[in-house]
Design a protein around this motif. Structure first.
Motif, short mmCIF file in Angstrom:
data_model
loop_
_atom_site.label_atom_id
_atom_site.label_comp_id
_atom_site.label_asym_id
_atom_site.label_seq_id
_atom_site.Cartn_x
_atom_site.Cartn_y
_atom_site.Cartn_z
N HIS B 33 -3.25 2.98 10.51
CA HIS B 33 -3.33 1.58 10.10
C HIS B 33 -3.85 1.47 8.67
N LEU B 35 -5.73 -1.39 6.23
CA LEU B 35 -6.46 -2.65 6.22
C LEU B 35 -6.84 -2.98 4.78
N SER B 45 -5.46 -6.90 8.54
CA SER B 45 -4.61 -5.77 8.85
C SER B 45 -3.31 -5.88 8.07
N ILE B 86 -8.37 0.30 3.28
CA ILE B 86 -8.93 1.21 4.28
C ILE B 86 -7.82 1.70 5.19
#
Lengths: 118, 106
Positions: B33, B35, B45, B86
């Motif tokens: 993922h 972010l 997100s 992130i």
């Protein structure tokens, strides 16, 4: 449709006091996650809850920390006898009932509570 | 050693530049993922990837499962892209990288 709400946004406590952080998930969401972000460090998973159930608390410190998500009302992250090292930003996120666990892309984050321990 | 490593830690760019942020992970994952955390702290997100490439506006994310590496690209960067980016891996555990702080100057 209000987003994830956290309160308070800022919380100051003296060493030894208790801190209670609240998280109201988005309407219709039944999964809540708590994350901690220490100063100059990355996010860390703490706990994953569904209504009245703790699903995964592998990231929670063993002592002084507890979390709940009651049938009615917000999720609460409780820190007893706070110490300076607890100073951090605490984020909660929520996701819909059908979300598989840990699918961050389906999680909506709250604005965070910044805890300062004096 | 963190199981998810990001580079660079800090990045500055002039408006319009092409940006690349890298993420390497050391364990098997089910998804990766990306972010975005804005200066005020809010987290959004951006992408979830398990293979290949995804694009959303000026943002492109790629992943190479064999090399355990993902990249986030920003084309035609703008000052409003200034944020911390992130990456996080999900598998048996949820592990976050320490973030890349991006500043784009006009």
């Amino acid at each position: 449709n209000a987003g994830v709400m956290q309160n308070p946004r800022h919380l100051v406590r003296r060493r030894g006091q208790e801190a209670r952080l609240r998280c109201s998930p988005m309407k219709g969401h039944s999964h809540v996650y708590w994350y901690r972000q220490l100063p100059e460090e990355g996010l860390k998973f703490m706990v994953y809850l569904q209504k009245e159930n703790i699903i995964d608390e592998s990231g929670m410190p063993k002592e002084r920390f507890s979390a709940e998500f009651p049938k009615e009302g917000p999720s609460i992250l409780r820190i007893q006898q706070v110490v300076r090292g607890d100073s951090a930003a605490y984020f909660c996120a929520s996701s819909p009932p059908e979300s598989p666990s840990f699918r961050i892309y389906e999680q909506f984050f709250g604005p965070g509570t910044r805890l300062t321990v004096l | 050693k963190n199981e998810v490593e990001q580079s660079p830690q800090n990045l500055t760019a002039q408006e319009g530049e092409f940006i690349t942020i890298n993420c390497s992970y050391s364990v098997g994952i089910s998804a990766l993922h990306w972010l975005q955390q804005h200066p005020g702290g809010g987290i959004v997100s951006l992408f979830m990837l398990s293979s290949g490439k995804k694009k959303h506006g000026r943002l492109i994310a790629t992943i190479n499962i064999q090399e355990k590496h993902s990249s986030l690209h920003i084309t035609a960067s703008h000052p409003r892209d200034s944020a911390v980016y992130i990456c996080a891996s999900t598998g048996d555990k949820l592990i976050f990288g320490t973030g890349t702080r991006l500043q784009v100057f006009p």
